[in-house]
Design a protein around this motif. Structure first.
Motif, PDB file in Angstrom:
ATOM      1  N   TYR A   1      37.729  39.386  46.187  1.00  0.00           N
ATOM      2  CA  TYR A   1      37.986  38.194  47.109  1.00  0.00           C
ATOM      3  C   TYR A   1      37.209  38.143  48.442  1.00  0.00           C
ATOM      4  CZ  TYR A   1      41.883  38.445  43.767  1.00  0.00           C
ATOM      5  OH  TYR A   1      42.611  38.475  42.734  1.00  0.00           O
ATOM      6  N   LYS A   2      37.084  36.950  49.047  1.00  0.00           N
ATOM      7  CA  LYS A   2      36.218  36.576  50.209  1.00  0.00           C
ATOM      8  C   LYS A   2      37.347  37.057  51.199  1.00  0.00           C
ATOM      9  CE  LYS A   2      33.871  32.474  48.506  1.00  0.00           C
ATOM     10  NZ  LYS A   2      33.872  31.075  48.474  1.00  0.00           N
TER      11      LYS A   2
ATOM     12  N   ASN B   1      42.109  32.019  43.157  1.00  0.00           N
ATOM     13  CA  ASN B   1      42.022  32.764  42.231  1.00  0.00           C
ATOM     14  C   ASN B   1      42.750  34.092  41.879  1.00  0.00           C
ATOM     15  OD1 ASN B   1      38.825  32.316  43.055  1.00  0.00           O
ATOM     16  ND2 ASN B   1      38.977  31.674  41.036  1.00  0.00           N
TER      17      ASN B   1
ATOM     18  N   VAL C   1      39.984  37.742  38.421  1.00  0.00           N
ATOM     19  CA  VAL C   1      39.150  38.037  39.773  1.00  0.00           C
ATOM     20  C   VAL C   1      39.650  38.918  40.428  1.00  0.00           C
ATOM     21  CG1 VAL C   1      38.240  36.998  41.881  1.00  0.00           C
ATOM     22  CG2 VAL C   1      38.378  35.590  39.680  1.00  0.00           C
TER      23      VAL C   1
ATOM     24  N   THR D   1      34.824  35.602  34.798  1.00  0.00           N
ATOM     25  CA  THR D   1      34.133  35.156  33.595  1.00  0.00           C
ATOM     26  C   THR D   1      35.399  35.159  32.439  1.00  0.00           C
ATOM     27  OG1 THR D   1      33.580  37.414  33.101  1.00  0.00           O
ATOM     28  CG2 THR D   1      31.713  35.961  34.090  1.00  0.00           C
TER      29      THR D   1
ATOM     30  N   GLU E   1      35.266  35.616  45.209  1.00  0.00           N
ATOM     31  CA  GLU E   1      33.896  35.704  45.404  1.00  0.00           C
ATOM     32  C   GLU E   1      33.074  35.118  44.467  1.00  0.00           C
ATOM     33  OE1 GLU E   1      32.345  39.873  45.842  1.00  0.00           O
ATOM     34  OE2 GLU E   1      32.995  39.902  48.101  1.00  0.00           O
ATOM     35  N   THR E   2      33.627  35.421  43.013  1.00  0.00           N
ATOM     36  CA  THR E   2      33.195  34.437  41.992  1.00  0.00           C
ATOM     37  C   THR E   2      34.340  33.704  41.300  1.00  0.00           C
ATOM     38  OG1 THR E   2      33.394  36.155  40.459  1.00  0.00           O
ATOM     39  CG2 THR E   2      31.648  36.270  41.454  1.00  0.00           C
ATOM     40  N   GLN E   3      34.141  33.161  40.428  1.00  0.00           N
ATOM     41  CA  GLN E   3      35.186  32.279  39.598  1.00  0.00           C
ATOM     42  C   GLN E   3      35.578  33.305  38.459  1.00  0.00           C
ATOM     43  OE1 GLN E   3      37.078  29.469  40.468  1.00  0.00           O
ATOM     44  NE2 GLN E   3      36.156  30.240  42.580  1.00  0.00           N
TER      45      GLN E   3
END
Length: 225
Positions: free
Chosen positions: A22-23, A107, A19, A143, A139-141
């Motif tokens: 990030y947030k 992450n 990842v 892929t 922001e996502t996990q």
């Protein structure tokens, strides 16, 4: 008190993906403390000098400017003495910490080249830096990375036991430089031979892959030869 996400080590390996973005979220102090304790455990066990930096954009400023990464302001500096086997120990300990971070709801991104080496080196003047792990709330996990088939990276003499199959399956989930997966696992009885193609990050990749294999196969089922 820090709350770990309920998952097994295998589930952590399945869920952990690279990842980069990030947030904009601060890692709580109890989580920071838990990470630092795990890092120190690894330092003592594997004779390393890892440490965590939080709310510090020095390592990835250029990548942030190029929009390759976002809010990458927390990272683990992977430092160690220049001794035989240090790179494999760096990789092995890295795997442990990244998977532990996954259980904390974080992450990660293992970075061996695309970071500001000069800025990070100043943070570790006494010990060489072998890479960094970017860490935060993604922001996502992420892929799953593209992967080779198991028959491309292993062989076993005789009937293949379940522990070997599972070890190879999860070894392929380990991050490797440029996603090369240049390893080969050869089994016979309870012996496993591991080889990795010579090249950049060979030692680190070996540690990352071995950790994943051991975690899935079970150390009680085999030994390295």
């Amino acid at each position: 008190m820090v709350k770990e996400v309920m998952m097994t080590l295998r589930e952590a390996m399945e869920k952990r993906h690279m990842v980069r973005k990030y947030k904009d979220e601060v890692i709580p102090q109890d989580v920071v403390k838990a990470l630092e304790e795990r890092i120190q455990e690894c330092n003592q066990k594997y004779s390393l000098h890892f440490f965590l930096k939080t709310e510090d954009g020095a390592a990835f400023a250029e990548l942030i400017d190029k929009l390759i990464t976002k809010n990458a302001k927390n990272y683990i500096v992977l430092a160690g003495d220049e001794k035989e086997g240090v790179e494999e120990r760096v990789g092995y300990a890295s795997a442990d910490i990244m998977l532990y971070a996954q259980t904390l709801g974080l992450n990660t991104w293992w970075v061996g080249a695309s970071f500001n080496k000069e800025a990070v080196a100043k943070l570790s003047p006494e010990h060489p830096v072998y890479g960094v792990i970017s860490i935060g709330y993604g922001e996502t996990q992420g892929t799953p990375h593209a992967s080779k088939e198991d028959f491309e990276v292993c062989s076993y003499e005789g009937t293949v036991p379940d522990w070997f199959k599972e070890g190879v399956e999860y070894a392929l989930m380990a991050p490797t430089a440029y996603n090369r997966q240049s390893f080969y696992l050869k089994g016979k009885g309870n012996e496993v031979q591991f080889t990795y193609k010579e090249g950049e990050f060979q030692g680190i990749d070996s540690g990352l892959v071995k950790y994943h294999f051991e975690a899935a196969a079970g150390k009680e089922n085999f030994h390295w030869v």
